[in-house]
Scaffold this motif. Structure first.
Motif, PDB file in Angstrom:
ATOM      1  N   VAL A  32      46.217 -52.967  26.125  1.00  0.00           N
ATOM      2  CA  VAL A  32      45.998 -54.027  25.242  1.00  0.00           C
ATOM      3  C   VAL A  32      44.979 -53.616  24.149  1.00  0.00           C
ATOM      4  N   LEU A  33      43.907 -52.840  24.610  1.00  0.00           N
ATOM      5  CA  LEU A  33      42.712 -52.649  23.726  1.00  0.00           C
ATOM      6  C   LEU A  33      43.329 -51.558  22.932  1.00  0.00           C
ATOM      7  N   THR A  34      44.238 -50.736  22.952  1.00  0.00           N
ATOM      8  CA  THR A  34      44.625 -49.679  22.343  1.00  0.00           C
ATOM      9  C   THR A  34      45.275 -50.239  21.142  1.00  0.00           C
ATOM     10  N   PHE A  35      45.838 -51.367  20.883  1.00  0.00           N
ATOM     11  CA  PHE A  35      46.600 -51.890  19.664  1.00  0.00           C
ATOM     12  C   PHE A  35      45.445 -52.550  18.712  1.00  0.00           C
ATOM     13  N   THR A  36      44.418 -52.416  18.955  1.00  0.00           N
ATOM     14  CA  THR A  36      43.056 -52.886  18.017  1.00  0.00           C
ATOM     15  C   THR A  36      42.428 -51.691  17.886  1.00  0.00           C
ATOM     16  N   VAL A  37      41.866 -51.530  16.598  1.00  0.00           N
ATOM     17  CA  VAL A  37      40.988 -50.502  16.060  1.00  0.00           C
ATOM     18  C   VAL A  37      39.845 -50.300  16.930  1.00  0.00           C
ATOM     19  N   ILE A  38      39.178 -51.313  17.167  1.00  0.00           N
ATOM     20  CA  ILE A  38      37.962 -51.339  18.090  1.00  0.00           C
ATOM     21  C   ILE A  38      38.271 -51.074  19.494  1.00  0.00           C
ATOM     22  N   GLY A  39      39.357 -51.450  19.893  1.00  0.00           N
ATOM     23  CA  GLY A  39      39.686 -51.086  21.239  1.00  0.00           C
ATOM     24  C   GLY A  39      40.177 -49.583  21.468  1.00  0.00           C
ATOM     25  N   ALA A  40      40.669 -49.169  20.528  1.00  0.00           N
ATOM     26  CA  ALA A  40      41.046 -47.598  20.454  1.00  0.00           C
ATOM     27  C   ALA A  40      39.824 -47.053  20.433  1.00  0.00           C
ATOM     28  N   LEU A  41      38.701 -47.363  19.890  1.00  0.00           N
ATOM     29  CA  LEU A  41      37.359 -46.536  19.659  1.00  0.00           C
ATOM     30  C   LEU A  41      36.724 -46.640  21.328  1.00  0.00           C
TER      31      LEU A  41
END
Length: 153
Positions: free
Chosen positions: A117-126
């Motif tokens: 789920v975090l991968t779909f946000t820019v901050i989550g991908a970071l």
């Protein structure tokens, strides 16, 4: 003779010993030849004289067996097993770690869903990219025994 204290009168200090010969012997506080007080069930050594126990000494009790010096020795502890492979988990973390696939492989479904789920946000991908690299390195440096203990079923 050896025996066992059956009881001690707390007021007078007089006691009763069952000898190994099957007879019972009385003793008084003056017959107790040790510091401290006798207690019920205590093993003792004494001299029997006319139905009395004289020079009553407690029998030293052997200390309990000490635990093994190394609690991680393979002979003492069962070796954990797992149907997972740490190298496969490391490759999954390297190739698909951003999606948490390696976490699903290891049975950590909740953290795998969170990473996906975090991968779909820019901050989550970071966050998930460095986390998957850390996971990969951790799997590779972890011993097989520790890996099996942590991720075994």
């Amino acid at each position: 003779m050896r025996g066992q204290i059956l009881g001690v009168d707390v007021r007078s200090g007089d006691g009763l010993v069952a000898g190994e010969d099957g007879e019972r012997y009385t003793f008084s506080p003056e017959d107790w030849a040790q510091h401290g007080e006798p207690s019920r069930g205590q093993l003792v050594d004494f001299e029997a004289a006319a139905g009395r126990a004289r020079n009553v000494f407690p029998v030293p009790v052997a200390p309990a067996a000490a635990p093994p010096a190394t609690p991680t020795s393979t002979a003492a502890a069962p070796v954990p097993t797992t149907d997972r492979n740490k190298y496969i988990a490391a490759v999954l973390a390297f190739l698909f770690g951003i999606f948490g696939i390696h976490r699903f492989y290891l049975g950590r479904v909740t953290s795998g869903i969170i990473m996906a789920v975090l991968t779909f946000t820019v901050i989550g991908a970071l966050v998930t990219v460095p986390l998957s690299i850390v996971d990969m390195v951790r799997y590779l440096v972890m011993s097989d025994r520790d890996f099996a203990a942590r991720y075994g079923r």
